[in-house]
Design an enzyme around this catalytic site. Sequence first.
Site, PDB file in Angstrom:
ATOM      1  N   SER D  23      -5.994  48.047 101.062  1.00  0.00           N
ATOM      2  CA  SER D  23      -6.156  47.573 102.431  1.00  0.00           C
ATOM      3  C   SER D  23      -7.228  48.370 103.176  1.00  0.00           C
ATOM      4  CB  SER D  23      -4.828  47.718 103.175  1.00  0.00           C
ATOM      5  OG  SER D  23      -4.993  47.329 104.514  1.00  0.00           O
ATOM      6  N   ASN D  71     -12.303  58.312 107.366  1.00  0.00           N
ATOM      7  CA  ASN D  71     -12.563  57.143 108.199  1.00  0.00           C
ATOM      8  C   ASN D  71     -11.659  57.161 109.411  1.00  0.00           C
ATOM      9  OD1 ASN D  71     -10.542  54.713 108.438  1.00  0.00           O
ATOM     10  ND2 ASN D  71     -10.239  55.558 106.380  1.00  0.00           N
ATOM     11  N   VAL D  73     -11.341  54.067 111.471  1.00  0.00           N
ATOM     12  CA  VAL D  73     -11.590  52.694 111.902  1.00  0.00           C
ATOM     13  C   VAL D  73     -10.619  52.322 113.026  1.00  0.00           C
ATOM     14  CG1 VAL D  73     -11.496  50.258 111.199  1.00  0.00           C
ATOM     15  CG2 VAL D  73     -12.568  51.960 109.700  1.00  0.00           C
ATOM     16  N   GLY D  74      -9.379  52.812 112.893  1.00  0.00           N
ATOM     17  CA  GLY D  74      -8.417  52.550 113.958  1.00  0.00           C
ATOM     18  C   GLY D  74      -7.955  51.112 113.994  1.00  0.00           C
ATOM     19  N   LEU D  75      -7.800  50.539 112.797  1.00  0.00           N
ATOM     20  CA  LEU D  75      -7.187  49.217 112.688  1.00  0.00           C
ATOM     21  C   LEU D  75      -7.895  48.130 113.476  1.00  0.00           C
ATOM     22  CD1 LEU D  75      -3.426  50.215 112.689  1.00  0.00           C
ATOM     23  CD2 LEU D  75      -4.743  49.318 110.773  1.00  0.00           C
ATOM     24  N   CYS D 131      -0.702  54.896 108.910  1.00  0.00           N
ATOM     25  CA  CYS D 131      -2.100  54.964 109.334  1.00  0.00           C
ATOM     26  C   CYS D 131      -2.324  56.127 110.283  1.00  0.00           C
ATOM     27  CB  CYS D 131      -2.535  53.670 110.014  1.00  0.00           C
ATOM     28  SG  CYS D 131      -4.261  53.755 110.544  1.00  0.00           S
ATOM     29  N   LYS D 166       4.143  51.202 102.432  1.00  0.00           N
ATOM     30  CA  LYS D 166       3.030  52.102 102.083  1.00  0.00           C
ATOM     31  C   LYS D 166       3.223  53.457 102.737  1.00  0.00           C
ATOM     32  CE  LYS D 166      -1.982  52.386 101.863  1.00  0.00           C
ATOM     33  NZ  LYS D 166      -3.211  51.584 101.932  1.00  0.00           N
ATOM     34  N   ILE D 192      -1.132  56.473  97.692  1.00  0.00           N
ATOM     35  CA  ILE D 192      -1.039  57.115  98.986  1.00  0.00           C
ATOM     36  C   ILE D 192      -2.001  56.472  99.982  1.00  0.00           C
ATOM     37  CG2 ILE D 192      -0.412  59.332  97.974  1.00  0.00           C
ATOM     38  CD1 ILE D 192      -3.298  60.305  98.500  1.00  0.00           C
TER      39      ILE D 192
END
Lengths: 257, 257, 304, 304
Positions: D23, D71, D73-75, D131, D166, D192
Amino acid sequence: MKDRMFCKVLSNVEIAKDIHKLEIERIDGFGEIKPGQFLHIKCGGEGLLLRRPISISYIEKDRIGLIIRRAGKGTKLLCDKKVGETLDVLGPLGNGFSIDDEVEKVIVIGGGIGTAPLLELVKSLKGKDIAVLLGYRDEPYLVDDFEQWVKGVKVATEDGSFGYKGYVTDLLEEEIKNNRVDIIYACGPEIMLKKVQDICNRYKKKSQLSIEERMACGVGACLVCTCKVKAEEKGVKYVRTCKDGPVFWGDEVMFHE
Amino acid sequence: MKDRMFCKVLSNVEIAKDIHKLEIERIDGFGEIKPGQFLHIKCGGEGLLLRRPISISYIEKDRIGLIIRRAGKGTKLLCDKKVGETLDVLGPLGNGFSIDDEVEKVIVIGGGIGTAPLLELVKSLKGKDIAVLLGYRDEPYLVDDFEQWVKGVKVATEDGSFGYKGYVTDLLEEEIKNNRVDIIYACGPEIMLKKVQDICNRYKKKSQLSIEERMACGVGACLVCTCKVKAEEKGVKYVRTCKDGPVFWGDEVMFHE
Amino acid sequence: MNKIDMSVDLNGLKLKNPITVASGTFGFGREYAEYVDLNKIGGIMVKGLTLEERQGNPMPRVVETPMGMLNSVGLQNPGVEYFIKNELPYLKQYDTKVIANINGNTIEDYCKMAEILSNTSVDALEMNISCPNVKEGGVAFGTDPDMVYKVTKQVRENCNKFLIVKLSPNVSDIKEIGMAAEKGGADCISLINTLIGMGIDIEKQKPILARGIGGLSGPAVKPVAVRMVYEVSKVVDIPVIGMGGIMDYADAVEFFLAGAGAISIGTANFINPRVSMEILKGLEDYLQRKGYSSIKELIGQLKF
Amino acid sequence: MNKIDMSVDLNGLKLKNPITVASGTFGFGREYAEYVDLNKIGGIMVKGLTLEERQGNPMPRVVETPMGMLNSVGLQNPGVEYFIKNELPYLKQYDTKVIANINGNTIEDYCKMAEILSNTSVDALEMNISCPNVKEGGVAFGTDPDMVYKVTKQVRENCNKFLIVKLSPNVSDIKEIGMAAEKGGADCISLINTLIGMGIDIEKQKPILARGIGGLSGPAVKPVAVRMVYEVSKVVDIPVIGMGGIMDYADAVEFFLAGAGAISIGTANFINPRVSMEILKGLEDYLQRKGYSSIKELIGQLKF
Ligand SMILES: Cc1cc2nc3c(=O)[nH]c(=O)nc-3n(C[C@H](O)[C@H](O)[C@H](O)COP(=O)(O)OP(=O)(O)OC[C@H]3O[C@@H](n4cnc5c(N)ncnc54)[C@H](O)[C@@H]3O)c2cc1C
Ligand SMILES: Cc1cc2nc3c(=O)[nH]c(=O)nc-3n(C[C@H](O)[C@H](O)[C@H](O)COP(=O)(O)OP(=O)(O)OC[C@H]3O[C@@H](n4cnc5c(N)ncnc54)[C@H](O)[C@@H]3O)c2cc1C
Ligand SMILES: Cc1cc2nc3c(=O)[nH]c(=O)nc-3n(C[C@H](O)[C@H](O)[C@H](O)COP(=O)(O)O)c2cc1C
Ligand SMILES: Cc1cc2nc3c(=O)[nH]c(=O)nc-3n(C[C@H](O)[C@H](O)[C@H](O)COP(=O)(O)O)c2cc1C
Ligand code: FES
Ligand code: FES
């Protein structure tokens, strides 16, 4: 103060399949070198952090010869080095072989890439009665180099493609049985060294074995390369292959399992 | 299916201090290339994981020209590549400049390494009335290459060592003020692009800006290279510099802070 | 060029410069004395000591990983008494701080070692509550804030030495652990110890390390280490010694900016035995270039 | 050469081969469809979804680290409804499993998304409780076993889809977390996610990422990932999808030996867009060479 050194590659020849003879500059920083010592070499390349231990195979006035087998990522990079490129080298490291001037009749036995450090040893044993036994899986290498110093080098190959068909330790047993021998010097894979140890035990012969262990620092500081040896007091002692070895007396090394 | 490609380095010349012109094989895999597109290049080297985006500077029948500034570890490795070595390349990527056939009078303005992609642009604008403005901190480069296609290239250097002393955007303002202009194409550091945007706003001129953002995938999948642009409905849209850019319309780009 | 003041005062422990070498990567100093003038190092964390001699784990003990290494030395060491008798006098010849890294299976072990070392010339204790390579105790201490508090407090009561507590990065919340050590009476915190990892030989289909798992160190872990140093130094009032993947002066600067009052160099010594001196020089040049007159001005100066 | 059976059955979720893409590293498949025949991938974990559209974090969002990347990205994503309408139909053209990665700030968020997705053609949900790049919720869920149990249980009750949980590696004891997910009703575990790290620009003296910290992925984390896959697959009875730094078939074999029933390829896609196919081929060759007739024979076969 010692430092790592940057040495130019002077030549690089593939002397057998996946076996390279690499000659590098012998700069002043190396100081005195003993046969059986090794260099700790940075191979470069993506993600490769640690140095790789490589024996000094022979020494000339202006150069050091290394024999390198393309094993994994690091040695592959070394084998691919071009003349003129520079190697980042630490060394000489390790204790080297002990040479006793009293000794007269010597056997030098090497297996595979373990033949490499024996070349300089043979050179420095000049004057003694030396039998050289070299074993390979298939294609032999370095034989001519040894022949330059000792006539009558005996070769064994596992597939029989050259010389005696079988293990080089078979030749050792024959040699010991049939001749007076003061000491045996050996370098090669662990399985060969164990057999050498066995044979020497049986025939009560002194031997020096150069062993391999994975290393990090190479100078004796990190203790990842420990080797078990017999010790007087406590029965067993943990020594460092890089600093206290890689050459040990045959009767003290305690091989894994 | 597309794939990464392995292209030989055909030449490598340092054209100014720390600026290299690297020509690589133009193999079939590249397909069609538009000015303003970039390549995503693996530099090799210890620990360097990601590719580096490098604009296509010019295209010839058998080769692609890149202009590379020695910035950090990756570009240093690229600048040190030897003729005959192979580069692992992905591309062409990105949208490239849009060229409107109607347009007659064009300004092309580049700053520093941002001059690189403008060369192919200028080639493909042949036939139009083009003013080329190039800005550098000190030593200019590529000026002769532009002169091959457009006479009267104007150069600005910040230290005044060559051409106009000051910012290249000063030349832009003058050019816009004094001439009819249909569109401005710009590539360079963010601070320069902001000024170009300002000037174009003030003079109500269309512009296309090629922007820079750190990238990972380069193909539009990872969203690390997002750029904010104005959008009709919601006021703002998040687009990908690598895939939706790197060229954007000047009136839509919203620069950081 | 003005001389830059490189000295730091870590809550009372004065180092001539902020470069220390990490426990387990520099032996007892002897091996690297051929490469580095030990007088020029701020402090030496010696190889992890235990009450009794330990033989450590079986071979192999090392795996190379992408820009990192796993080790499974398992605290091979000659025991604290041997150290005091045979290694400490050697180290005390040099003008550097000698920091004894102590390891126990029980709180009593730690206390006993602290007591024993209190009567010696070591300059500080570094209590390792985070070694992943021993079976009992070890890592368990380092992952539970209550245990960290308890062991720190008891050791604190049993010794008069400067007390550094070395934290494990294998935790959900390093801030909590850091605060627990501070509350327990630590004078200083050092971090990070190694992350726990595993490497597998796909031909033999077994772990490369004889014990299966090992401690990950080197550049690979640097981003985690910098983050943890940043997080902990924000929430404690005692100084932090930062380490984890420092290979050059630029890495070191990251740690100082993140809040480290000193740094420790580990794995990098294996690659370049003179790296500590190169980092010291690189730091001085950086400070000069940036217009600082002392390293202290850099510490914790991250703009964020 | 006999054809090797590459299919795996993950507790009911049947994949034609054990290669999935992770993902956030494969968008919604479109971008890589030019490089890889998506029909040949076992499963695609789509970019992390949230209930509402999210713009993600400010730039810069990426830092290269030694053999890794951070990274932040912050979803960034268009929201779950947009996904269902505009991306899912595209993906469903292909013969591959589509796995929706869902992310929430609250348990209710997760449940709502699970409910919404229950009525669609997605093949499975991957509940990301790990996340590091969102401010609320997110990582907190993933580090507390009780929360993991709770959120898993409630989502389980709100959806009829195959449920993958996850896990975050930023925890003291990954086994506990894995067991909590299993107890909560997860059908499968994936791990992970990224380690939390930080990178600093020493010239600007500020973090490179706008948000300071980010998630570390790539080869640097592989040793940690292999260890965690090994630990978790030992203590749970549900299958584990292993990921973290897989760059080539040899890395993949490490994960299978450690116990992974399938693997996921993340960062490697950025370096080589065709890497998933090269790994598939490499795996087949390895199995052939080692005399296996199916990938299933390799799973968990570590000799230790
Ligand atoms: C004292 C000594 C002398 C040696 N002399 C020579 C020589 O003259 N010529 C030669 O070709 N080889 C020699 N070797 C073996 C050589 O060091 C290894 O082949 C090499 O380290 C493998 O590295 P790689 O990156 O190619 O393989 P990889 O398998 O990719 O290496 C991975 C890691 O394991 C270590 N490793 C793997 N195999 C060995 C091994 N056999 N011994 C030690 N570490 C290993 C590597 O150093 C590295 O850290 C010697 C080893 C030792 C200990
Ligand atoms: C679309 C595009 C086109 C470009 N074209 C050119 C060109 O034609 N010639 C040229 O010399 N340079 C060009 N650049 C800039 C070039 O990509 C960077 O200088 C390079 O990535 C720096 O890598 P490094 O390893 O040398 O530096 P480092 O600072 O060591 O790089 C560290 C990381 O930051 C990233 N990074 C650092 N600076 C930049 C930057 N300015 N832009 C994007 N990523 C950066 C790197 O890619 C890498 O991931 C372009 C950038 C973009 C986005
Ligand atoms: C071979 C080796 C042995 C180590 N032994 C110890 C030890 O005995 N005690 C300790 O506290 N840390 C020990 N460590 C951890 C280091 O001191 C340091 O915390 C860690 O390696 C991170 O720093 P680095 O990435 O610079 O190596 C050891 C590390 C290595 C690589
Ligand atoms: C750019 C990027 C974005 C990611 N986004 C997500 C996400 O949205 N949801 C998620 O569960 N994991 C996300 N991850 C984590 C990956 O799915 C994967 O768990 C992690 O990167 C480790 O695998 P790798 O080392 O192969 O990349 C992301 C990773 C990267 C590099
Ligand atoms: S390799 Fe470090 S002690 Fe031998
Ligand atoms: S770099 Fe991945 S989306 Fe642009």
